[in-house]
Motif scaffolding. Structure first.
Motif, mmCIF file in Angstrom:
data_model
loop_
_atom_site.group_PDB
_atom_site.id
_atom_site.type_symbol
_atom_site.label_atom_id
_atom_site.label_comp_id
_atom_site.label_asym_id
_atom_site.label_seq_id
_atom_site.Cartn_x
_atom_site.Cartn_y
_atom_site.Cartn_z
ATOM 1 N N ASP A 15 32.941 -73.605 64.074
ATOM 2 C CA ASP A 15 32.961 -73.469 62.618
ATOM 3 C C ASP A 15 31.672 -73.998 61.996
ATOM 4 N N ARG A 16 31.222 -75.137 62.477
ATOM 5 C CA ARG A 16 30.007 -75.722 61.912
ATOM 6 C C ARG A 16 28.767 -74.898 62.272
ATOM 7 N N LEU A 17 28.727 -74.388 63.492
ATOM 8 C CA LEU A 17 27.600 -73.534 63.880
ATOM 9 C C LEU A 17 27.563 -72.265 63.043
ATOM 10 N N ALA A 18 28.746 -71.723 62.748
ATOM 11 C CA ALA A 18 28.809 -70.517 61.910
ATOM 12 C C ALA A 18 28.297 -70.807 60.502
ATOM 13 N N LYS A 19 28.666 -71.964 59.956
ATOM 14 C CA LYS A 19 28.195 -72.330 58.619
ATOM 15 C C LYS A 19 26.684 -72.563 58.609
ATOM 16 N N VAL A 20 26.191 -73.245 59.661
ATOM 17 C CA VAL A 20 24.749 -73.483 59.754
ATOM 18 C C VAL A 20 23.989 -72.162 59.880
ATOM 19 N N ARG A 21 24.538 -71.229 60.671
ATOM 20 C CA ARG A 21 23.902 -69.921 60.847
ATOM 21 C C ARG A 21 23.853 -69.165 59.524
ATOM 22 N N GLN A 22 24.914 -69.257 58.739
ATOM 23 C CA GLN A 22 24.925 -68.593 57.437
ATOM 24 C C GLN A 22 23.867 -69.168 56.510
ATOM 25 N N LEU A 23 23.723 -70.502 56.538
ATOM 26 C CA LEU A 23 22.712 -71.133 55.695
ATOM 27 C C LEU A 23 21.304 -70.749 56.136
ATOM 28 N N LEU A 24 21.071 -70.744 57.458
ATOM 29 C CA LEU A 24 19.740 -70.416 57.971
ATOM 30 C C LEU A 24 19.358 -68.980 57.678
ATOM 31 N N ASN A 25 20.340 -68.092 57.696
ATOM 32 C CA ASN A 25 20.063 -66.683 57.417
ATOM 33 C C ASN A 25 19.640 -66.457 55.970
ATOM 34 N N LYS A 26 19.947 -67.409 55.095
ATOM 35 C CA LYS A 26 19.588 -67.273 53.684
ATOM 36 C C LYS A 26 18.167 -67.746 53.395
ATOM 37 N N ILE A 27 17.505 -68.326 54.395
ATOM 38 C CA ILE A 27 16.155 -68.846 54.193
ATOM 39 C C ILE A 27 15.149 -67.905 54.857
ATOM 40 N N VAL A 28 14.280 -67.325 54.049
ATOM 41 C CA VAL A 28 13.258 -66.416 54.558
ATOM 42 C C VAL A 28 12.094 -67.225 55.123
ATOM 43 N N HIS A 29 11.562 -66.780 56.264
ATOM 44 C CA HIS A 29 10.413 -67.438 56.904
ATOM 45 C C HIS A 29 10.729 -68.880 57.296
ATOM 46 N N LEU A 30 11.978 -69.159 57.675
ATOM 47 C CA LEU A 30 12.355 -70.524 58.047
ATOM 48 C C LEU A 30 11.552 -71.014 59.250
ATOM 49 N N HIS A 31 11.343 -70.142 60.237
ATOM 50 C CA HIS A 31 10.600 -70.535 61.434
ATOM 51 C C HIS A 31 9.184 -70.973 61.083
ATOM 52 N N THR A 32 8.537 -70.243 60.180
ATOM 53 C CA THR A 32 7.177 -70.586 59.772
ATOM 54 C C THR A 32 7.149 -71.912 59.027
ATOM 55 N N ILE A 33 8.137 -72.127 58.157
ATOM 56 C CA ILE A 33 8.211 -73.377 57.395
ATOM 57 C C ILE A 33 8.387 -74.567 58.325
ATOM 58 N N MET A 34 9.324 -74.454 59.276
ATOM 59 C CA MET A 34 9.582 -75.549 60.201
ATOM 60 C C MET A 34 8.395 -75.778 61.134
ATOM 61 N N LYS A 35 7.736 -74.695 61.543
ATOM 62 C CA LYS A 35 6.588 -74.817 62.441
ATOM 63 C C LYS A 35 5.455 -75.589 61.768
ATOM 64 N N LYS A 36 5.199 -75.287 60.487
ATOM 65 C CA LYS A 36 4.139 -75.987 59.768
ATOM 66 C C LYS A 36 4.502 -77.451 59.544
ATOM 67 N N PHE A 37 5.785 -77.723 59.289
ATOM 68 C CA PHE A 37 6.198 -79.112 59.100
ATOM 69 C C PHE A 37 6.072 -79.908 60.391
ATOM 70 N N LEU A 38 6.520 -79.315 61.502
ATOM 71 C CA LEU A 38 6.479 -80.016 62.788
ATOM 72 C C LEU A 38 5.051 -80.316 63.236
ATOM 73 N N GLN A 39 4.079 -79.541 62.745
ATOM 74 C CA GLN A 39 2.686 -79.807 63.069
ATOM 75 C C GLN A 39 2.225 -81.162 62.530
ATOM 76 N N HIS A 40 2.934 -81.661 61.524
ATOM 77 C CA HIS A 40 2.581 -82.944 60.917
ATOM 78 C C HIS A 40 3.479 -84.075 61.411
ATOM 79 N N VAL A 41 4.331 -83.783 62.394
ATOM 80 C CA VAL A 41 5.210 -84.802 62.964
ATOM 81 C C VAL A 41 4.563 -85.359 64.230
ATOM 82 N N SER A 42 4.448 -86.670 64.295
ATOM 83 C CA SER A 42 3.850 -87.333 65.460
ATOM 84 C C SER A 42 4.944 -87.981 66.309
#
Length: 203
Positions: A87-114
């Motif tokens: 149930d929780r994975l389904a809810k998370v998947r629904q939320l993630l599907n609503k965000i466009v370019h999520l992979h790009t956003i997370m990739k740029k953020f992780l570049q600044h994580v040490s």
């Protein structure tokens, strides 16, 4: 006096984006007893710690039981079943599907994580030498893959410390995992603003 306090407050808000957040994740597994701790620290006086003292496999139903001692001294147990996970994975998947370019956003953020600390040590044995060797091989593959992904997307400042020790005399399962990361609040705020900006509104 109020004017001085206002200036200090504004200055603090100005410097917030440049402050570092330190997050430490620790997981200890020994046979049936597990402990998970997440520690978030900002400066020296702002700190939040989440500790789950015990994680065990439920015997009555397929799931995981967590036990936590409250302030009253009583132990509270909560069962997290497979259906809960679905149930929780389904809810998370629904939320993630609503965000466009999520992979790009997370990739740029992780570049600044040490990554300041990464230790993952395991001892495993299943009572059979051949099967133990297979599990050890699979374990090394998983650990190398995780380290490769972290090195690809994050700034690893140290050499990761990983090991798997086979135990051929009986059934043993022990794991010690510690990971500390650091990032500026400003990058987290920027990533959050991008998520809001690229959120697909329902028609």
């Amino acid at each position: 006096m109020i004017f001085i306090i206002a200036i200090i407050f504004i200055a603090f808000l100005t410097f917030i984006p440049f402050l570092h957040v330190y997050m430490t994740i620790q997981f200890q597994h020994a046979q049936d007893d597990d402990q998970l701790m997440i520690d978030v620290r900002l400066l020296r006086f702002i700190r939040y710690r989440l500790t789950i003292p015990l994680i065990e496999i439920s015997k009555s139903e397929v799931g995981i039981v967590t036990e936590e001692r409250t302030n009253t001294g009583k132990d509270e147990k909560t069962t997290f079943t497979v259906n809960d996970a679905r149930d929780r994975l389904a809810k998370v998947r629904q939320l993630l599907n609503k965000i466009v370019h999520l992979h790009t956003i997370m990739k740029k953020f992780l570049q600044h994580v040490s990554v300041l600390q990464f230790q993952w040590h395991t001892q495993i044995g299943v009572g059979d030498a051949a099967k133990t060797a297979v599990f050890v091989g699979v374990g090394w593959s998983v650990k190398y893959y995780v380290v490769a992904m972290i090195s690809k997307y994050m700034n690893v400042c140290i050499t990761p410390s990983i090991s798997i020790v086979p135990f051929f005399q009986g059934a043993v399962s022990r794991t010690s995992f510690t990971c500390m990361i650091r990032f500026r609040i400003g990058y987290a705020i920027l990533a959050g603003l991008k998520v809001v900006k690229h959120w697909k509104k329902d028609m």
